[in-house]
Design a protein around this motif. Structure first.
Motif, PDB file in Angstrom:
ATOM      1  N   GLY A 189       0.819  -1.208   0.000  1.00 46.43           N
ATOM      2  CA  GLY A 189       0.000   0.000   0.000  1.00 46.43           C
ATOM      3  C   GLY A 189       0.852   1.257   0.000  1.00 46.43           C
ATOM      4  O   GLY A 189       0.544   2.238  -0.686  1.00 46.43           O
ATOM      5  N   LEU A 232      -6.207   4.859  -0.333  1.00 46.39           N
ATOM      6  CA  LEU A 232      -6.164   3.406  -0.489  1.00 46.39           C
ATOM      7  C   LEU A 232      -7.213   2.791   0.428  1.00 46.39           C
ATOM      8  O   LEU A 232      -7.352   3.211   1.577  1.00 46.39           O
ATOM      9  CB  LEU A 232      -4.770   2.855  -0.151  1.00 46.39           C
ATOM     10  CG  LEU A 232      -3.778   3.022  -1.313  1.00 46.39           C
ATOM     11  CD1 LEU A 232      -3.120   4.392  -1.258  1.00 46.39           C
ATOM     12  CD2 LEU A 232      -2.733   1.927  -1.299  1.00 46.39           C
ATOM     13  N   ARG A 235      -4.249  -7.139  -0.850  1.00 50.28           N
ATOM     14  CA  ARG A 235      -3.943  -5.868  -1.499  1.00 50.28           C
ATOM     15  C   ARG A 235      -4.937  -4.776  -1.094  1.00 50.28           C
ATOM     16  O   ARG A 235      -6.133  -5.020  -0.973  1.00 50.28           O
ATOM     17  CB  ARG A 235      -3.968  -6.048  -3.020  1.00 50.28           C
ATOM     18  CG  ARG A 235      -3.480  -4.842  -3.808  1.00 50.28           C
ATOM     19  CD  ARG A 235      -3.507  -5.146  -5.289  1.00 50.28           C
ATOM     20  NE  ARG A 235      -4.874  -5.281  -5.776  1.00 50.28           N
ATOM     21  CZ  ARG A 235      -5.604  -4.257  -6.222  1.00 50.28           C
ATOM     22  NH1 ARG A 235      -5.117  -3.025  -6.217  1.00 50.28           N
ATOM     23  NH2 ARG A 235      -6.834  -4.467  -6.657  1.00 50.28           N
ATOM     24  N   CYS A 236      -4.419  -3.560  -0.942  1.00 50.44           N
ATOM     25  CA  CYS A 236      -5.239  -2.383  -0.654  1.00 50.44           C
ATOM     26  C   CYS A 236      -5.354  -1.574  -1.947  1.00 50.44           C
ATOM     27  O   CYS A 236      -4.376  -0.938  -2.363  1.00 50.44           O
ATOM     28  CB  CYS A 236      -4.602  -1.527   0.443  1.00 50.44           C
ATOM     29  SG  CYS A 236      -4.345  -2.379   2.011  1.00 50.44           S
ATOM     30  N   PRO A 237      -6.489  -1.580  -2.609  1.00 53.09           N
ATOM     31  CA  PRO A 237      -6.592  -0.904  -3.908  1.00 53.09           C
ATOM     32  C   PRO A 237      -6.585   0.618  -3.777  1.00 53.09           C
ATOM     33  O   PRO A 237      -7.051   1.182  -2.789  1.00 53.09           O
ATOM     34  CB  PRO A 237      -7.939  -1.392  -4.448  1.00 53.09           C
ATOM     35  CG  PRO A 237      -8.730  -1.746  -3.230  1.00 53.09           C
ATOM     36  CD  PRO A 237      -7.742  -2.261  -2.230  1.00 53.09           C
ATOM     37  N   VAL A 238      -6.045   1.272  -4.810  1.00 57.39           N
ATOM     38  CA  VAL A 238      -6.051   2.732  -4.873  1.00 57.39           C
ATOM     39  C   VAL A 238      -7.429   3.193  -5.317  1.00 57.39           C
ATOM     40  O   VAL A 238      -7.976   2.702  -6.311  1.00 57.39           O
ATOM     41  CB  VAL A 238      -4.979   3.249  -5.855  1.00 57.39           C
ATOM     42  CG1 VAL A 238      -5.049   4.768  -5.967  1.00 57.39           C
ATOM     43  CG2 VAL A 238      -3.589   2.812  -5.412  1.00 57.39           C
ATOM     44  N   ALA A 246       2.050   1.685  -3.518  1.00 56.78           N
ATOM     45  CA  ALA A 246       1.016   2.175  -4.424  1.00 56.78           C
ATOM     46  C   ALA A 246       0.726   3.654  -4.205  1.00 56.78           C
ATOM     47  O   ALA A 246       0.566   4.420  -5.172  1.00 56.78           O
ATOM     48  CB  ALA A 246      -0.257   1.351  -4.247  1.00 56.78           C
ATOM     49  N   PRO A 264      -9.135  -3.517   2.720  1.00 58.11           N
ATOM     50  CA  PRO A 264     -10.086  -4.520   2.208  1.00 58.11           C
ATOM     51  C   PRO A 264     -10.818  -5.246   3.333  1.00 58.11           C
ATOM     52  O   PRO A 264     -10.754  -6.478   3.458  1.00 58.11           O
ATOM     53  CB  PRO A 264      -9.176  -5.461   1.411  1.00 58.11           C
ATOM     54  CG  PRO A 264      -7.872  -5.413   2.152  1.00 58.11           C
ATOM     55  CD  PRO A 264      -7.739  -3.988   2.650  1.00 58.11           C
TER      56      PRO A 264
END
Length: 354
Positions: free
Chosen positions: A175, A305, A335-338, A178, A308
């Protein structure tokens, strides 16, 4: 009927009533409804028994069933403060949805972080013979695994210090990578990281900092210790930390901020606005958490971010139910999405090449 009346009606319906309605013996009903009819009982008779049971509202005794199968179809979820805070409730939603989809009941116990209550809760869940437990924390932590957890238990948003149990945590290092890449890709070179206080024990703090440093190195940017500022992880801390950075001389002032969480980013917005700086024209900001009622409501909406939470809750429950495999020696990092919104832009023209 109200709930009490329904329960009373269901309690009056016995296996012998199903047998009478279907015109078969009680033994035949028992075999059919337990799934043990096999080839001994014709498909026609089995269908007749099931239709009769449904028609008169027969419900099998769950206690007796659990004694036969050694399964109660209950999963205990033991948390510190998740159920009493607004931030991570979607972990519970994810776990509960997965349990319901697979015919299980999730039993939630929130201990408010009290170790004595935690011990009592584990004893109580064990006494109820839950099939497994999920041990959850409000935020990513390394914990000492409590004694007495049921076999097949799973750690959610935390990981045991000595390993040995399946666990799921957010991938905070990735994260940090990202978040910083969003700013480097926009052209920024002077990027500050607003971090949690030193010695706070916040695992995500160091992991996100590692990701930040990795991207600076990849971009050929020499880290400036003056741009790594620690403060309380609330709006006040973010406001103070960002204010100190924005009061630096223009030639060394950061053009972008990566904030440990959205509350710090909210404080950074205030600090920028008080100094007449526009976001993102004069200053870009990235947060973390995608916190409800903050990130999307800021002006402009905050690029951040997302933790999840829902997905981690589902993962933990699916592992506890045996529907998903996990390595007990290594936590699963999710995963931590943007979440891209409007708080990131290129640096001011006069600063772009510096």
């Amino acid at each position: 009927m109200n709930v009490s009346e329904v329960r009373t009606a269901m309690a009056r319906v016995r296996m012998s009533d199903v047998a009478a309605a279907a015109g078969v013996s009680t033994a035949t009903v028992s075999l059919v409804l337990s799934g043990a009819g096999g080839e001994r009982i014709s498909a026609q008779t089995q269908a007749k028994v099931r239709e009769a049971a449904e028609a008169i509202g027969y419900a099998p005794n769950s206690v007796a069933r659990s004694l036969r199968t050694q399964k109660t179809r209950m999963i205990g979820l033991l948390s510190d403060t998740i159920a009493t805070t607004p931030f991570a409730g979607r972990m519970l939603a994810g776990a509960n949805d997965a349990a319901r989809e697979h015919g299980h009941l999730m039993v939630l116990v929130d201990t408010d972080g009290d170790l004595a209550q935690e011990r009592q809760a584990i004893e109580a869940l064990t006494g109820q013979r839950v099939d497994a437990m999920i041990y959850a924390r409000m935020w990513h932590q390394v914990v000492d695994a409590p004694t007495g957890l049921a076999e097949g238990s799973v750690f959610l948003d935390c990981r045991p210090a000595d390993g040995g149990w399946p666990a799921v945590v957010p991938d905070d290092r990735d994260g940090g990578v990202a978040a910083t890449r969003e700013l480097v890709a926009a052209g920024h070179r002077r990027i500050a990281y607003l971090d949690a206080p030193a010695g706070s024990g916040v695992v995500a703090s160091e992991l996100r900092h590692q990701g930040y440093l990795q991207v600076l190195a990849e971009a050929g940017i020499t880290p400036d210790p003056a741009l790594h500022v620690r403060a309380e992880t609330d709006a006040g801390g973010g406001r103070a930390a960002a204010g100190a950075l924005l009061d630096l001389p223009a030639e060394v002032r950061p053009t972008a901020l990566f904030c440990f969480n959205d509350r710090m980013a909210m404080g950074a917005y205030t600090a920028a606005h008080r100094r007449g700086l526009r976001i993102p024209q004069d200053l870009s900001v990235v947060g973390y958490d995608d916190q409800q009622l903050i990130a999307a409501e800021l002006d402009p909406p905050l690029t951040t971010l997302a933790l999840p939470h829902y997905e981690m809750g589902r993962w933990a429950m699916e592992v506890a139910l045996g529907k998903r495999q996990a390595d007990p020696a290594e936590p699963y990092r999710m995963r931590c999405p943007v979440i891209r919104r409007d708080s990131v832009g290129p640096p001011p023209p006069q600063r772009a090449s510096r």
